[in-house]
Motif scaffolding. Structure first.
Motif, PDB file in Angstrom:
ATOM      1  N   SER A  39     -11.580   0.129  -5.721  1.00 23.44           N
ATOM      2  CA  SER A  39     -10.465  -0.038  -4.791  1.00 23.44           C
ATOM      3  C   SER A  39      -9.730   1.279  -4.618  1.00 23.44           C
ATOM      4  N   VAL A  40      -8.949   1.344  -3.538  1.00 20.14           N
ATOM      5  CA  VAL A  40      -8.077   2.504  -3.342  1.00 20.14           C
ATOM      6  C   VAL A  40      -6.673   2.013  -3.005  1.00 20.14           C
ATOM      7  N   ASN A  41      -5.688   2.819  -3.379  1.00 18.04           N
ATOM      8  CA  ASN A  41      -4.309   2.415  -3.121  1.00 18.04           C
ATOM      9  C   ASN A  41      -3.611   3.375  -2.154  1.00 18.04           C
ATOM     10  N   ILE A  42      -4.414   4.087  -1.367  1.00 19.47           N
ATOM     11  CA  ILE A  42      -3.828   5.097  -0.472  1.00 19.47           C
ATOM     12  C   ILE A  42      -2.832   4.523   0.522  1.00 19.47           C
ATOM     13  N   CYS A  43      -2.973   3.274   0.841  1.00 16.84           N
ATOM     14  CA  CYS A  43      -2.096   2.712   1.870  1.00 16.84           C
ATOM     15  C   CYS A  43      -0.628   2.756   1.465  1.00 16.84           C
ATOM     16  N   PHE A  44      -0.376   2.671   0.170  1.00 17.78           N
ATOM     17  CA  PHE A  44       1.019   2.756  -0.292  1.00 17.78           C
ATOM     18  C   PHE A  44       1.584   4.140   0.002  1.00 17.78           C
ATOM     19  N   ARG A  45       0.722   5.132  -0.239  1.00 20.55           N
ATOM     20  CA  ARG A  45       1.170   6.499   0.021  1.00 20.55           C
ATOM     21  C   ARG A  45       1.374   6.728   1.517  1.00 20.55           C
ATOM     22  N   LEU A  46       0.434   6.198   2.290  1.00 16.65           N
ATOM     23  CA  LEU A  46       0.512   6.390   3.737  1.00 16.65           C
ATOM     24  C   LEU A  46       1.691   5.633   4.341  1.00 16.65           C
ATOM     25  N   ALA A  47       2.028   4.517   3.712  1.00 17.42           N
ATOM     26  CA  ALA A  47       3.069   3.647   4.268  1.00 17.42           C
ATOM     27  C   ALA A  47       4.367   4.403   4.512  1.00 17.42           C
ATOM     28  N   GLU A  71       4.874   7.689   4.933  1.00 16.93           N
ATOM     29  CA  GLU A  71       4.799   8.704   5.985  1.00 16.93           C
ATOM     30  C   GLU A  71       4.684   8.068   7.364  1.00 16.93           C
ATOM     31  N   LEU A  72       3.917   6.971   7.431  1.00 13.31           N
ATOM     32  CA  LEU A  72       3.714   6.348   8.749  1.00 13.31           C
ATOM     33  C   LEU A  72       4.806   5.345   9.086  1.00 13.31           C
ATOM     34  N   LYS A  73       5.652   5.078   8.072  1.00 13.23           N
ATOM     35  CA  LYS A  73       6.702   4.070   8.245  1.00 13.23           C
ATOM     36  C   LYS A  73       6.125   2.749   8.742  1.00 13.23           C
ATOM     37  N   LYS A  74       5.138   2.318   8.004  1.00 17.07           N
ATOM     38  CA  LYS A  74       4.415   1.122   8.392  1.00 17.07           C
ATOM     39  C   LYS A  74       4.142   0.316   7.128  1.00 17.07           C
ATOM     40  N   ASN A  75       4.024  -0.963   7.265  1.00 12.27           N
ATOM     41  CA  ASN A  75       3.712  -1.816   6.139  1.00 12.27           C
ATOM     42  C   ASN A  75       2.312  -1.493   5.580  1.00 12.27           C
ATOM     43  N   PRO A  76       2.220  -1.257   4.268  1.00 11.73           N
ATOM     44  CA  PRO A  76       0.910  -0.910   3.688  1.00 11.73           C
ATOM     45  C   PRO A  76      -0.152  -1.975   3.954  1.00 11.73           C
ATOM     46  N   ILE A 117      -0.565  -3.727   6.560  1.00 15.35           N
ATOM     47  CA  ILE A 117      -1.118  -3.565   7.907  1.00 15.35           C
ATOM     48  C   ILE A 117      -2.026  -2.346   7.979  1.00 15.35           C
ATOM     49  N   ILE A 118      -1.597  -1.288   7.309  1.00 17.16           N
ATOM     50  CA  ILE A 118      -2.450  -0.100   7.290  1.00 17.16           C
ATOM     51  C   ILE A 118      -3.809  -0.442   6.682  1.00 17.16           C
ATOM     52  N   ALA A 119      -3.762  -1.166   5.574  1.00 20.44           N
ATOM     53  CA  ALA A 119      -5.009  -1.530   4.902  1.00 20.44           C
ATOM     54  C   ALA A 119      -5.910  -2.327   5.834  1.00 20.44           C
ATOM     55  N   GLU A 120      -5.316  -3.296   6.515  1.00 17.90           N
ATOM     56  CA  GLU A 120      -6.119  -4.128   7.406  1.00 17.90           C
ATOM     57  C   GLU A 120      -6.766  -3.309   8.516  1.00 17.90           C
ATOM     58  N   GLU A 121      -5.981  -2.403   9.066  1.00 15.90           N
ATOM     59  CA  GLU A 121      -6.521  -1.571  10.145  1.00 15.90           C
ATOM     60  C   GLU A 121      -7.661  -0.694   9.653  1.00 15.90           C
ATOM     61  N   LEU A 122      -7.438  -0.088   8.475  1.00 14.58           N
ATOM     62  CA  LEU A 122      -8.472   0.781   7.923  1.00 14.58           C
ATOM     63  C   LEU A 122      -9.740   0.002   7.608  1.00 14.58           C
ATOM     64  N   VAL A 123      -9.563  -1.200   7.082  1.00 14.75           N
ATOM     65  CA  VAL A 123     -10.730  -2.009   6.731  1.00 14.75           C
ATOM     66  C   VAL A 123     -11.600  -2.267   7.959  1.00 14.75           C
ATOM     67  N   ASP A 124     -10.955  -2.580   9.083  1.00 12.67           N
ATOM     68  CA  ASP A 124     -11.727  -2.819  10.313  1.00 12.67           C
ATOM     69  C   ASP A 124     -12.583  -1.616  10.650  1.00 12.67           C
ATOM     70  N   ALA A 136      -9.069  -6.193   2.639  1.00 13.68           N
ATOM     71  CA  ALA A 136      -7.722  -5.675   2.447  1.00 13.68           C
ATOM     72  C   ALA A 136      -6.919  -6.734   1.719  1.00 13.68           C
ATOM     73  N   VAL A 137      -6.389  -6.409   0.563  1.00 10.91           N
ATOM     74  CA  VAL A 137      -5.598  -7.362  -0.205  1.00 10.91           C
ATOM     75  C   VAL A 137      -4.280  -6.721  -0.630  1.00 10.91           C
ATOM     76  N   ASN A 138      -3.195  -7.232  -0.085  1.00 10.45           N
ATOM     77  CA  ASN A 138      -1.865  -6.745  -0.485  1.00 10.45           C
ATOM     78  C   ASN A 138      -1.709  -5.231  -0.449  1.00 10.45           C
ATOM     79  N   GLY A 139      -2.335  -4.627   0.495  1.00 12.14           N
ATOM     80  CA  GLY A 139      -2.172  -3.181   0.605  1.00 12.14           C
ATOM     81  C   GLY A 139      -3.251  -2.385  -0.106  1.00 12.14           C
ATOM     82  N   TYR A 140      -4.042  -3.042  -0.897  1.00 10.67           N
ATOM     83  CA  TYR A 140      -5.182  -2.365  -1.501  1.00 10.67           C
ATOM     84  C   TYR A 140      -6.382  -2.546  -0.584  1.00 10.67           C
TER      85      TYR A 140
END
Length: 566
Positions: free
Chosen positions: A39-47, A49-54, A56-63, A78-82
């Motif tokens: 797993s990766v937890n980058i979405c928390f870090r990105l959240a 900077e992007l001012k976005k819910n982690p 949602i970022i995870a879901e988008e990246l997964v697609d 994508a599970v809870n931002g992971y």
RNA sequence: GCCCUGGUGGUGUAGAGGAUAUCACGGGGGACUUCGGAUCCCCAAACCCGGGUUCAAAUCCCGGCCAGGGCCCCA
């Protein structure tokens, strides 16, 4: 290309394309298989900077990731931002098993690095047998040597012999007064005499002069590179003790490549030269004797370089030894007890002053007895010989209880002793208790050896039944199989981590986990039973064979033998 | 006094920013008519204390407390 790199590359690609960012990505292990394999937890870090819910970022990246069809990856969630990745075990298992099969006991071995390491360990004073405190040094050192070598380094081991200290002069004088008990093992005989002379000197403090005189004479002879009565006496005493110590080391399955006597650096004049060179740095202060100012290195304490009577000191000789040693290798590693911390810092600082490399030092905390710390001088210690003897005796009893041949008792006993120490991280202080040392349930080693023996017997049974192992893996794997496969894959990382961080307990703990995973697999997945499908049978047999290989290799790296039956 | 380590279930230990804190012993309960019971499964049980940093602290920082070690012209 392995799966992990595939995943990381894909992630980097997606992120740089979608978010226009280059970031470091580290794959984590998931807490359990249901959450995937990596797993990766980058979405928390990105959240942030992007001012976005982690989430949602995870879901988008997964697609996006799914669309890339990463090789070896079966599913991404994508599970809870992971972001969790599920690997394709059928393919993975097949490749891994074939790799292990091909490489055999070289599976996990690192590439040759053309880097020479000199590893100094044990180095106990030759005034008595190795006690269980020295044992910690010896075992950490020996396991480390094996691991570093396996990882691809060229390793030479040193035993640095302190033949010039006050304690050796005591032994020499003690032999003159009391002789040696010829019935006893040599190192124990030396210790006995050493205890006697210490007591004698307490009662006759006026004879202290004689000790100083002995030291003086020994050093004079060495400085002139002479051989005389005195040097013969010292050499006799040191070798006598060393004979016994070497015997113990052999029983421990430990071999040193080189024994370096500190006196050799007085003989060849290096100790004198060290002092001269240090004088040139302008950091030496002359009081009653020469003191080295190390305040530039944050050490307030001055380092004394020689006695007022001109004789040399341990730490000064140690500088000479390190100067020489470090010129002969790329990396020098010392295994030292925590009581050497300050001196080691001083020696390092002095080496820097002289423009030399410095050694890496691995410190371990002491093993003490419930009633307090050990002391060779007072005769208050438990010897390694004693411990090993008792452990083997206990192993014999266990064998008899189970109707197994006694000849494996040495492997079990030594394994328990070595493993019990190797598994503990070195900065943890240990208290030695007989009941614990000899409780073979508590020590994980027999458990690991047993798993190995079990592998052996299954393989033998398969041979009898005419079943051949083959990595088919064309069926849905059970979670036990998956866990085991993942553990076997992890061996490579463990070797790397263990070697690079110079921490042997990582490997020791891994092997226990591997044995555990194997036993779980064994309990839940029938292998040779008639109802089992042929392809499954063959595949599982391959898994058994691979596990045996890795257990063997791993235990060998801890200096532990694994009997085929127990 | 100053410096360095450590402090995780009853005991011993792993984890060194990420999801439900690892494993073993001990305690309690269970599994097994075929591959070896030194086995497997389940239950109870822990991050020394107080602040802080962080989306997230057993983990990093600060301050305590406790234990071990060091502060020799010993090695």
């Amino acid at each position: 290309m392995d799966i992990k790199s595939n995943i990381i590359n894909a992630l980097k690609e997606v992120i740089s394309k979608e978010i226009c960012k280059e970031i470091d990505i580290k794959l984590d292990k998931t807490p359990n298989l249901e959450l995937g394999d990596y797993s990766v937890n980058i979405c928390f870090r990105l959240a942030k900077e992007l001012k976005k819910n982690p989430k949602i970022i995870a879901e988008e990246l997964v697609d996006k990731l799914k669309a890339m069809n990463i090789e070896g990856v079966k599913e991404i969630k994508a599970v809870n931002g992971y972001i969790n990745f599920y690997i394709d075990y059928n393919k993975f298992a097949k490749n891994l098993m074939e790799e292990i099969d091909k490489k055999g006991n070289n599976y996990g071995r690192g590439d040759k690095k053309s880097i020479k390491i000199i590893l100094e360990h044990t180095s106990a004073n030759p005034n008595g047998p190795l006690h269980i405190g020295h044992l910690r040094n010896a075992i950490i050192g020996d396991c480390l040597k094996r691991i570093l070598e396996f990882y691809g380094y060229d390793v030479e081991t040193h035993y640095y012999v302190n033949d010039m200290g006050r304690q050796m002069a005591l032994v020499v004088y003690g032999i003159e007064l009391f002789g040696l008990d010829k019935e006893k093992k040599k190192d124990h005989a030396i210790a006995e005499t050493y205890v006697k002379i210490n007591k004698y000197l307490e009662e006759h403090p006026e004879e202290e002069e004689k000790i100083l005189e002995l030291m003086r004479k020994y050093e004079d002879a060495l400085e002139n590179n002479e051989d005389n009565e005195i040097t013969k006496k010292f050499e006799f005493a040191v070798n006598y003790a060393l004979d016994g110590i070497k015997e113990t080391l052999k029983n421990l399955n430990i071999k040193h490549d080189t024994f370096v006597w500190e006196s050799s650096y007085v003989r060849n004049g290096m100790v004198k030269k060290v002092i001269e060179k240090l004088m040139e740095t302008g950091k030496v202060i002359k009081e009653e004797t020469y003191m080295l100012d190390l305040s530039d290195f944050g050490i307030e304490k001055k380092m004394v370089l020689a006695r007022a009577n001109g004789t040399s000191l341990y730490s000064t000789r140690d500088i000479a030894y390190h100067l020489d040693k470090l010129s002969k290798c790329d990396i020098g590693i010392d295994v030292l007890g925590a009581d050497h911390k300050l001196t080691a810092e001083m020696v390092k600082a002095a080496l820097k002053l002289l423009g030399s490399k410095v050694p890496e030092v691995i410190f371990y905390e002491f093993i003490s007895l419930p009633e307090g710390s050990m002391s060779t001088r007072r005769g208050r210690f438990i010897s390694t010989d004693e411990l090993l003897e008792e452990a083997i005796k206990r192993a014999k009893e266990e064998c008899n209880k189970r109707g197994v041949e006694e000849n494996i008792a040495y492997d079990i006993g030594l394994g328990a002793v070595r493993y019990n120490i190797a598994r503990i991280s070195p900065e943890k202080p240990m208290v030695f208790r007989w009941e614990e040392a000899l409780d073979f349930e508590k020590v994980g080693c027999p458990f690991i050896q047993y798993a190995h023996a079990r592998c052996c017997s299954i393989l033998k049974e398969a041979e009898n039944k005419g079943v051949k192992d083959e990595a088919v893996f064309n069926y849905e794997l059970t979670s036990e199989e998956k866990e085991l496969i993942k553990m076997l894959d992890e061996f490579k990382d463990i070797i790397k981590e263990s070697a690079e961080s110079r921490r042997v307990h990582i490997l020791a703990n891994y092997l226990l986990e591997l044995a555990k995973a194997f036993n779980r697999f064994y309990a839940n997945c029938p292998i040779l039973m008639t109802k089992v499908d042929d392809d499954v049978k063959k595949s599982r047999l391959k898994l058994v064979k691979s596990t045996k290989t890795v257990l063997e290799t791993g235990l060998e790296l801890l200096g532990i033998n694994c009997p085929g039956r127990m």
